[in-house]
Design a protein around this motif. Structure first.
Motif, PDB file in Angstrom:
ATOM      1  N   CYS A   1       8.653 -11.315   9.433  1.00 52.25           N
ATOM      2  CA  CYS A   1       7.605 -12.026  10.169  1.00 52.25           C
ATOM      3  C   CYS A   1       7.452 -13.464   9.691  1.00 52.25           C
ATOM      4  N   GLY A   2       8.109 -13.814   8.586  1.00 53.55           N
ATOM      5  CA  GLY A   2       8.071 -15.193   8.118  1.00 53.55           C
ATOM      6  C   GLY A   2       6.670 -15.669   7.865  1.00 53.55           C
ATOM      7  N   SER A   3       6.341 -16.825   8.456  1.00 51.80           N
ATOM      8  CA  SER A   3       4.991 -17.378   8.308  1.00 51.80           C
ATOM      9  C   SER A   3       4.074 -16.941   9.443  1.00 51.80           C
ATOM     10  N   ASN A   4       4.532 -15.953  10.246  1.00 51.57           N
ATOM     11  CA  ASN A   4       3.732 -15.480  11.375  1.00 51.57           C
ATOM     12  C   ASN A   4       3.242 -14.056  11.158  1.00 51.57           C
ATOM     13  N   CYS A   5       3.095 -13.645   9.909  1.00 55.14           N
ATOM     14  CA  CYS A   5       2.577 -12.309   9.624  1.00 55.14           C
ATOM     15  C   CYS A   5       1.115 -12.212  10.088  1.00 55.14           C
ATOM     16  N   SER A   6       0.691 -10.990  10.360  1.00 57.13           N
ATOM     17  CA  SER A   6      -0.686 -10.743  10.800  1.00 57.13           C
ATOM     18  C   SER A   6      -1.587 -10.667   9.579  1.00 57.13           C
ATOM     19  N   VAL A   7      -2.072 -11.814   9.140  1.00 53.05           N
ATOM     20  CA  VAL A   7      -2.903 -11.906   7.939  1.00 53.05           C
ATOM     21  C   VAL A   7      -4.308 -11.397   8.255  1.00 53.05           C
ATOM     22  N   VAL A   8      -4.863 -10.566   7.365  1.00 55.20           N
ATOM     23  CA  VAL A   8      -6.195 -10.011   7.572  1.00 55.20           C
ATOM     24  C   VAL A   8      -7.193 -10.471   6.514  1.00 55.20           C
ATOM     25  N   TRP A   9      -6.724 -11.065   5.428  1.00 55.17           N
ATOM     26  CA  TRP A   9      -7.643 -11.528   4.376  1.00 55.17           C
ATOM     27  C   TRP A   9      -6.964 -12.614   3.566  1.00 55.17           C
ATOM     28  N   MET A  10      -7.734 -13.611   3.131  1.00 48.52           N
ATOM     29  CA  MET A  10      -7.220 -14.706   2.314  1.00 48.52           C
ATOM     30  C   MET A  10      -8.208 -14.988   1.181  1.00 48.52           C
TER      31      MET A  10
ATOM     32  N   SER B   1       0.834  -1.201   0.000  1.00 47.08           N
ATOM     33  CA  SER B   1       0.000   0.000   0.000  1.00 47.08           C
ATOM     34  C   SER B   1       0.869   1.251   0.000  1.00 47.08           C
ATOM     35  N   PRO B   2       0.332   2.393  -0.443  1.00 45.74           N
ATOM     36  CA  PRO B   2       1.156   3.605  -0.588  1.00 45.74           C
ATOM     37  C   PRO B   2       1.900   3.993   0.673  1.00 45.74           C
ATOM     38  N   GLY B   3       1.284   3.816   1.849  1.00 47.21           N
ATOM     39  CA  GLY B   3       1.952   4.166   3.097  1.00 47.21           C
ATOM     40  C   GLY B   3       2.760   3.044   3.695  1.00 47.21           C
ATOM     41  N   GLY B   4       2.822   1.910   3.015  1.00 40.30           N
ATOM     42  CA  GLY B   4       3.576   0.772   3.515  1.00 40.30           C
ATOM     43  C   GLY B   4       2.917   0.040   4.662  1.00 40.30           C
ATOM     44  N   VAL B   5       1.603   0.258   4.874  1.00 42.19           N
ATOM     45  CA  VAL B   5       0.908  -0.370   6.013  1.00 42.19           C
ATOM     46  C   VAL B   5       0.595  -1.829   5.719  1.00 42.19           C
ATOM     47  N   PHE B   6       0.152  -2.127   4.502  1.00 43.23           N
ATOM     48  CA  PHE B   6      -0.280  -3.478   4.164  1.00 43.23           C
ATOM     49  C   PHE B   6       0.503  -4.000   2.961  1.00 43.23           C
ATOM     50  N   SER B   7       0.606  -5.322   2.904  1.00 43.79           N
ATOM     51  CA  SER B   7       1.203  -6.019   1.763  1.00 43.79           C
ATOM     52  C   SER B   7       0.238  -7.103   1.304  1.00 43.79           C
ATOM     53  N   ALA B   8       0.308  -7.434   0.021  1.00 38.72           N
ATOM     54  CA  ALA B   8      -0.531  -8.491  -0.548  1.00 38.72           C
ATOM     55  C   ALA B   8       0.323  -9.349  -1.467  1.00 38.72           C
ATOM     56  N   GLY B   9       0.223 -10.652  -1.290  1.00 33.99           N
ATOM     57  CA  GLY B   9       0.997 -11.571  -2.103  1.00 33.99           C
ATOM     58  C   GLY B   9       0.740 -12.996  -1.673  1.00 33.99           C
ATOM     59  N   PHE B  10       1.637 -13.882  -2.056  1.00 36.05           N
ATOM     60  CA  PHE B  10       1.489 -15.301  -1.711  1.00 36.05           C
ATOM     61  C   PHE B  10       2.080 -15.545  -0.328  1.00 36.05           C
ATOM     62  N   PHE B  11       1.254 -16.113   0.554  1.00 39.52           N
ATOM     63  CA  PHE B  11       1.633 -16.336   1.950  1.00 39.52           C
ATOM     64  C   PHE B  11       1.704 -17.841   2.208  1.00 39.52           C
TER      65      PHE B  11
ATOM     66  N   PHE C   1      -3.090 -16.624  -1.460  1.00 36.29           N
ATOM     67  CA  PHE C   1      -2.953 -15.206  -1.773  1.00 36.29           C
ATOM     68  C   PHE C   1      -3.660 -14.417  -0.670  1.00 36.29           C
ATOM     69  N   SER C   2      -2.911 -13.539  -0.007  1.00 39.92           N
ATOM     70  CA  SER C   2      -3.384 -12.922   1.221  1.00 39.92           C
ATOM     71  C   SER C   2      -3.006 -11.456   1.291  1.00 39.92           C
ATOM     72  N   ILE C   3      -3.600 -10.785   2.291  1.00 40.48           N
ATOM     73  CA  ILE C   3      -3.229  -9.425   2.687  1.00 40.48           C
ATOM     74  C   ILE C   3      -2.795  -9.481   4.136  1.00 40.48           C
ATOM     75  N   TRP C   4      -1.670  -8.835   4.470  1.00 44.24           N
ATOM     76  CA  TRP C   4      -1.163  -8.842   5.838  1.00 44.24           C
ATOM     77  C   TRP C   4      -0.566  -7.479   6.174  1.00 44.24           C
ATOM     78  N   PHE C   5      -0.426  -7.227   7.486  1.00 42.25           N
ATOM     79  CA  PHE C   5       0.266  -6.028   7.922  1.00 42.25           C
ATOM     80  C   PHE C   5       1.748  -6.149   7.557  1.00 42.25           C
ATOM     81  N   SER C   6       2.280  -5.119   6.943  1.00 39.83           N
ATOM     82  CA  SER C   6       3.686  -5.139   6.534  1.00 39.83           C
ATOM     83  C   SER C   6       4.578  -5.150   7.774  1.00 39.83           C
ATOM     84  N   GLU C   7       5.308  -6.239   7.949  1.00 39.57           N
ATOM     85  CA  GLU C   7       6.188  -6.409   9.089  1.00 39.57           C
ATOM     86  C   GLU C   7       7.505  -7.002   8.598  1.00 39.57           C
TER      87      GLU C   7
END
Length: 760
Positions: free
Chosen positions: A72-81, A44-54, A63-69
């Protein structure tokens, strides 16, 4: 130096997708993101979220959306799948925006695992916004599809949950496929949590022991929408609201339906990268969540994990990796009475699945009842002390043992049916063999794909880069752990949730009202609906507490009283301060009226003609407010002296709305009455003649009260053939010029002693 730069470049390609720094926040038409290219991540423009293959397992990606961290490996804070129930292969899989405007996720380049099913004749583009919404727009800016419309297990700030949406938990912390818990709007427009297991389903929030309105929920809405804002305020169209413990701070927030069935609001610093803390949760007692340990099992509170599951005596666990499957019996149960016995487990409750309810049954009667039924698995036996009207034991035979939990505060036991002489009778609850509830397996998907020849030198460089990356990862990981521990020691920690206020007046516990009335000792009134006691609250307010009789109206009267008085506010209507709905007990708490009812004072010398006139006018004002001024007209249906109470200044207050009925403003008639309401002698003829019921029925009853105040005669006591109204009419017709019919009907005790004019 060139070799070193080449190694660092290879190392960067092995980083986690959560730390990818993709330069683009959008995907154009006829473009794709590849599972094999770790740089194929939308940010996202502000670098808050990322979307890709998790990664969700061995050779399994979603294919998911997570908080950009970072890292975080496989422990990212996923919010959508997108494809949580059908992960794709680690090679050859792509997310593509086709020229037709459809977004397609292909598994290994061959099978369509997921798509948006969108079509456009113009160009389209996929954007990832800073609010976490992944949206597909056409050339005119119209939204063709967005992830906010298809939530998985998480809501983000300002993301609405509508009537056709639901949150579905993951199966476990390591298995992201759809689980058994759901948050959704039910058909009665109430937001609920549901356990939808493989063998049974049940609602567990709001508490199913209470009705919706008792939990502060309203079924009278048509929007069915819920959302929360970035400050931590949640609002739902059914009236349910809450605010986070850290309300007001600008933080990253997410509302998630966790794998244990609890709905929690998480928050952390707005910059991200910190530890998520719980700022609200729906259930404070996790063992009360249905299905948490599966059938034939027991949930106990554990200080470390919050809960611990155990099999019942004579049962064994079905799967060591999944407690939701519960336990299965190790014995064959006979239907013959002589071949079975019962094992007592103290302070254990199994909620629901009673095939009957038997009050006033002894323990032996309950055993005999369960023994005669082959489907009976055991029975719940409760013996509540100080129960009203007497100490009554309750028997609940069970056809299934689900939602079991042990609580020292539960006043009841479960008696489990087992084979006789099975050496199970001496087992106690704390001796039951249990396993940790967290031992759930990772979902593994087998994948096959052709191998390619690899250059030995490239392979060596890759392995060397991996080794360097592992060393770097562990170094950063140790530093990160040190910072987290320091932050926790400074006072950060998980916050407990709280329960929202249900109504605008207070809900009391049964123990509070027992203490206020000194064990329901001082009785001040009694009727068919219940008994009224005098009491004093902890804040020294004197109250009248009405304890409803279960055998007469009970629940219906209680609902009518609370729902009606809760909406009213008038000086001549009784003040309801609170209520108690605990188990089978239903109590109402009113302001104490010092002079009791009008019926008790009609024969008293304290009521002179002036006070009687004021009482008549005040009562009429209260009824006029019910009939004409409320947003929803109310018919009292039981106006009589016993239901007109007098305060310290003899001001009247109309009370007892147990028979009241709201009436639609659009119509003066109401066809919904299913039975005659009121008290003999005060009831209008419309009830008997089956005529339309309007506010005139209250006016008639009020007129009978006036006649009783004037004549001192109760219409209830009058002879059937010489009713009060008929006697007054006869006096009017037989009166002559010299005799006053008023003096004939007026109560002799109220006649003026100093004047002789009829008008006096």
């Amino acid at each position: 130096m060139a070799t070193l730069l080449f190694l660092l470049l290879l190392l960067s390609t092995l980083s986690s997708p959560c730390s990818s720094s993709a330069s683009s926040d959008s995907l154009s038409m006829d473009s794709s993101l590849s599972v094999e290219n770790t740089d194929d991540v939308l940010t996202s423009p502000g670098g808050v979220f990322s979307a890709g293959f998790f990664p969700v397992g061995d050779n399994a990606y979603v294919f998911s959306i997570w908080f950009s961290e970072a890292l975080c490996g496989s422990n990212c804070s996923v919010v959508w799948m997108a494809n949580r129930d059908q992960p794709v292969n680690g090679k050859g899989s792509k997310l593509s925006l086709l020229k037709s405007g459809n977004i397609v996720l292909t598994d290994a380049g061959r099978i369509t695992a997921w798509s948006t099913n969108t079509v456009t004749r113009s160009s389209a583009k996929l954007y990832l916004h800073d609010n976490g919404n992944l949206a597909l727009y056409d050339i005119e800016g119209e939204v063709l599809w967005q992830s906010f419309d298809f939530p998985t297990d998480t809501l983000l700030p300002e993301q609405p949950l509508f009537k056709d949406m639901q949150l579905v938990s993951s199966t476990s912390k390591t298995n992201y496929s759809s689980g058994f818990y759901k948050l959704y709007f039910d058909t009665d427009n109430v937001l609920r949590l549901l356990y939808d297991g493989p063998e049974a389903s049940s609602i567990y929030w709001p508490d199913p022991e209470f009705m919706s309105w008792e939990a502060g929920r309203s079924t009278f809405n048509s929007t069915r929408v819920a959302f929360f804002n970035s400050l931590g305020n949640f609002s739902s169209s059914d009236g349910f609201t809450f605010t986070a413990a850290d309300y007001g701070d600008r933080l990253q927030r997410r509302l998630k339906l966790d794998v244990d069935g609890n709905l929690r609001l998480y928050s952390r610093g707005d910059g991200g990268g910190g530890t998520w803390v719980v700022s609200w949760q729906a259930m404070t007692q996790t063992c009360r969540i249905h299905g948490v340990c599966g059938p034939n099992s027991l949930c106990n509170y554990d200080p470390g994990s919050g809960k611990r599951c155990s099999c019942l005596p004579g049962f064994k666990i079905k799967s060591f990796s999944d407690w939701s499957l519960g336990c299965e019996p190790e014995f064959n149960l006979s239907c013959t009475r002589s071949e079975i016995e019962f094992v007592q487990l103290k302070n254990v409750e199994f909620f629901g699945y009673d095939y009957a309810f038997y009050p006033n049954y002894t323990l032996q009667m309950c055993e005999d009842l369960c023994s005669r039924s082959c489907n009976c698995k055991g029975f719940q036996f409760k013996f509540i002390k100080h129960d009203y009207p007497s100490n009554i034991p309750y028997c609940y035979p069970k056809n299934a043992l689900l939602n079991g939990h042990h609580s020292p505060n539960f006043e009841g036991d479960i008696y489990l049916k087992v084979p006789r002489n099975s050496s199970l009778s001496n087992i106690r609850v704390n001796q039951l063999i249990g396993l940790e509830c967290s031992g759930l397996a990772t979902k593994h998907l087998d994948r096959t794909y052709p191998k390619r020849q690899e250059d030995r030198s490239v392979r060596f460089v890759l392995l060397f880069s991996i080794a360097v990356g592992v060393v770097e990862f562990f170094g950063i990981f140790l530093v990160w752990c040190f910072l987290i521990r320091t932050h926790q020691n400074s006072g950060a920690g998980e916050l407990q949730g709280y329960s929202p206020i249900a109504t605008h007046f207070r809900r009391f516990t049964l123990s509070e009202l027992k203490k206020a009335t000194r064990g329901f000792r001082e009785e001040i009134g009694r009727g068919a609906g219940g008994i009224v006691y005098k009491g004093m609250l902890s804040d020294h307010r004197v109250v009248a507490i009405k304890r409803l009789n279960e055998a007469y109206q009970g629940e219906a009267e209680f609902q009518a009283e609370v729902s009606t008085i809760g909406k009213l506010n008038h000086m001549n209507l009784i003040d309801l301060w609170g209520y108690c709905a605990e188990g089978k007990h239903r109590l109402l708490v009113y302001k104490y009226m010092e002079h009791g009812s009008l019926a008790e004072n009609l024969t008293s010398n304290a009521l002179d003609s002036e006070k009687r006139f004021d009482i008549a006018v005040g009562t009429a004002k209260g009824l006029a407010y019910l009939h004409e001024e409320c947003l929803e007209w109310v018919l009292h249906c039981d106006v009589k002296p016993q239901n007109i109470l007098l305060d310290s200044d003899y001001h009247p207050k109309v009370s007892d709305f147990g028979l009241s009925q709201p009436v639609n403003r659009g119509s003066r008639t109401n066809p919904r009455f299913s039975r005659i309401r009121g008290t003999r002698g005060y009831m209008a003829p419309e009830w008997v003649l089956n005529l339309p019921i309007t506010s005139k029925v209250d006016v008639y009853s009020y007129g009978m009260v006036l006649l009783e105040m004037v004549t001192g005669k109760s219409p209830y006591e009058e002879n059937e053939h010489r009713m009060l109204v008929k006697r007054i009419r006869e006096n009017m017709n037989t009166a002559n010029a010299t005799d006053s019919w008023v003096e004939k009907i007026i109560d002799p005790r109220q006649r003026c002693k100093t004047c002789h004019e009829p008008s006096s």
